[in-house]
Enzyme design. Structure first.
Site, mmCIF file in Angstrom:
data_model
loop_
_atom_site.group_PDB
_atom_site.id
_atom_site.type_symbol
_atom_site.label_atom_id
_atom_site.label_comp_id
_atom_site.label_asym_id
_atom_site.label_seq_id
_atom_site.Cartn_x
_atom_site.Cartn_y
_atom_site.Cartn_z
ATOM 1 N N ASN A 287 18.142 49.638 23.446
ATOM 2 C CA ASN A 287 18.775 49.971 24.717
ATOM 3 C C ASN A 287 17.710 50.533 25.670
ATOM 4 O OD1 ASN A 287 18.467 52.505 23.383
ATOM 5 N ND2 ASN A 287 20.110 53.367 24.610
ATOM 6 N N GLU B 191 16.770 54.832 22.094
ATOM 7 C CA GLU B 191 17.316 55.548 20.945
ATOM 8 C C GLU B 191 18.190 54.686 20.039
ATOM 9 O OE1 GLU B 191 20.356 56.354 24.250
ATOM 10 O OE2 GLU B 191 18.194 56.069 24.049
ATOM 11 N N CYS C 90 16.748 53.301 26.912
ATOM 12 C CA CYS C 90 16.002 54.539 26.626
ATOM 13 C C CYS C 90 15.439 54.603 25.228
ATOM 14 C CB CYS C 90 16.895 55.733 26.902
ATOM 15 S SG CYS C 90 17.330 55.868 28.642
#
Length: 604
Positions: A288, A292, A290
């Site tokens: 995704n 994580e 970001c």
């Protein structure tokens, strides 16, 4: 009591999460909590009212912060997804395939989802296709089209256009990808990450040559063939070597670009796949926006964060401690809430729904860690802080798995569950024996359960608690946030723990014991914290290592070597630079800052 005492908290709620239409007008955040709790409890086959109250109880006072899409969309009439982010399907290397993937990306972003795309499947620039005979313009050229599309959606009022682009470290266009964001006007809506393999890291350390190659079935070319796992391929494919470079020189180009321009990040893709609980059915090559949640094609992330500041008892005293029993209990309810999100949510695309319902992946994490440490009187970079953070994360991890086992006993295991293979997973084998026995007997409801997101927006909603696992930025600073009309509104922010100390502990001037800002921390402290928590996180951790502008390049290089040697799944750094400026500053911050630290770039 005013739950939104901070001006920015009220602004965030009013502009992002408050629901209002001709029939409904939420007048307080408690109305939002009640809406979310009711909507997510409605799918319970028994005792829905009781679960609604339990959900409401963990939402109130910001003990548990669901991802922003859940807070904005659950229980509304809006045609939006409740899941924050998606990884898109494999991009077929043809004009119809590329534009089909672009359309799917646009639809996903239009409904509020951030996206990740692996562009490794696209032929390198200048090569001729075996079937059509056309000359390729390369993956980076098509990324420009994605970026423009995202900008068009942003201009229509959809402000959830975060994107991640990945490319393999052995793709022939890797140098172009590395340097793609060195111009201030290019690919500004993308985060970039390179898929770094163990073989490449070995070649770097041995100072060997490194082949840049591409699957031979797609090329009209002759030459050396090497069998290589490749994005979108079910098994190792014969790849044509296009040219060779010195691995160490390519690695230095990556790090130099990151040092000077804060892009690209690095994903240790073999480690991601080796530790994937669904290793037996997935091959992951993107995350995704970001970072994580590493996800397979059409995978989705269902996020929420436990606010550790609400679990500190007797703060700023010698008796201060994290209430692990309360954390355990809240974790169990939060897992059920997030599991229900999958059943309630709409999905932009049918394959996304199938993937989410097949794996029932969730990403339960933490926020407010640095503030909680201050409330305990502990500096972020102390050994005791690492132990406390690890204890809290271990508690959440084990409680989450036990809760998911109980849910499997009650509602059934996730459809992709294969007991013997699942139990052989690297992460699962490290869980306590009772958890492994429970999985063997009852299965588990969710394939993955833990992830630590950046939580910038929802942390501001909760009174400006420190974001995710990041250190405190500063005691007081200014931040610009976009208003609904697209204009920038500036707020003066005081760190939550400092504000609480001044209000409850009789503090006046000065700072509480243990208060340390990001600028004061040694670089190693960031790695130490991420390393301490990664063993208890089955997805991954979004963490940006702040690097001072005067950090020597030699020292900067060591960050990535340490990240790899410590078993991390990725590494993202940020050093202030002329192109992207500063993430935040004492004066202001805005949408031009990179990565996931800025409200306009993250997807919650």
């Amino acid at each position: 009591m005013d739950e939104l005492a901070a001006d920015i908290s009220h602004h965030i709620w009013a502009t992002k999460y408050r629901y209002a239409d001709r029939k409904v007008q939420e007048s307080a955040i408690a109305d939002t909590w009640r809406r979310v709790a009711f909507a997510l409890a409605a799918v319970e086959p028994r005792n829905a009212a009781a679960w609604e109250q339990r959900f409401f109880d963990i939402l109130k006072d910001f003990k548990f912060l669901p991802g922003g899409r859940i807070q904005a969309g659950a229980g509304t009439a809006r045609n939006v997804t409740l899941l924050n982010c998606f990884v898109m399907g494999t991009i077929e290397d043809s004009i119809p395939g590329i534009f089909r993937a672009l359309q799917e990306s646009a639809v996903t972003m239009q409904q509020g989802g951030g996206i990740g795309c692996d562009f490794s499947t696209l032929r390198p620039r200048g090569t001729r296709a075996k079937r059509a005979g056309s000359v390729a313009s390369g993956p980076v050229s098509f990324m420009d089209i994605w970026d423009t599309t995202c900008g068009a959606l942003l201009s229509t009022g959809v402000r959830r256009g975060a994107m991640m682009a990945t490319l393999r470290c052995d793709h022939p266009d890797i140098e172009e990808f590395i340097t793609a964001k060195q111009r201030p006007d290019r690919l500004r809506r993308f985060n970039l990450s390179i898929l770094v393999t163990d073989a490449f890291m070995s070649a770097v350390r041995a100072n060997d040559d490194w082949p840049l190659l591409f699957p031979a079935t797609e090329l009209d070319a002759e030459g050396e063939l090497i069998a290589r796992e490749w994005s979108g391929a079910p098994a190792p494919a014969p790849c044509r070597v296009m040219r060779r470079v010195r691995a160490r020189e390519l690695w230095e180009l990556i790090l130099r670009s990151t040092y000077d321009y804060a892009e690209p990040g690095v994903l240790f893709v073999d480690r991601i796949n080796q530790h994937n609980n669904l290793w037996y059915r997935e091959r992951i090559s993107a995350t995704n926006p970001c970072g994580e949640i590493p996800l397979p094609p059409y995978g989705a992330c269902d996020l929420g964060s436990l606010n550790l500041t609400r679990f500190v008892s007797a703060p700023f005293t010698t008796k201060a401690m994290i209430d692990l029993a309360a954390l355990d209990e809240t974790t169990q309810i939060a897992v059920r809430l997030l599991d229900n999100v999958i059943d309630v949510s709409r999905f932009p695309l049918q394959p996304q729904a199938e993937s989410a319902r097949g794996s029932r992946r969730i990403g339960l994490g933490i926020t407010g860690l640095a503030d909680a440490l201050v409330m305990l009187g502990l500096p972020y970079d102390g050994d005791r802080s690492l132990a406390v953070a690890a204890d809290a994360t271990r508690t959440i991890c084990h409680a989450a798995y036990r809760s998911s086992i109980a849910l499997a006993k009650e509602k059934g295991a996730f459809p992709y569950f294969e007991r013997d293979k699942y139990l052989r997973g690297e992460f699962i084998r490290r869980l306590p024996e009772d958890v492994q026995r429970g999985i063997a007997e009852y299965g588990v409801r969710n394939s993955h359960l833990l992830a630590i997101a950046p939580t910038g927006t929802i942390s501001l909603l909760a009174g400006n608690v420190s974001s995710g696992v990041e250190p405190i930025f500063a005691d007081v600073y200014s931040r610009k946030v976009l208003a609904e009309d697209g204009s920038a509104k500036e707020f003066t922010l005081t760190d939550y723990a400092l504000d609480l100390w001044r209000a409850t502990a009789g503090g006046g001037a000065g700072l509480p014991s243990g208060f340390v800002s990001a600028a004061e921390l040694p670089i190693r402290a960031h790695l130490d914290m991420q390393s301490a928590l990664q063993p208890f996180i089955d997805n991954s951790i979004s963490k940006t290592i702040n690097v001072p502008q005067d950090c020597p390049f030699v020292e900067f290089q060591q960050i990535y070597d340490l990240a790899y040697d410590r078993g991390l799944k990725g590494c993202t750094t940020f050093r202030p630079n002329p192109i992207t400026g500063s993430v935040l500053s004492e004066e202001s911050a805005g949408a031009k800052a990179p990565h996931c630290c800025v409200l306009e770039r993250e997807s919650d």
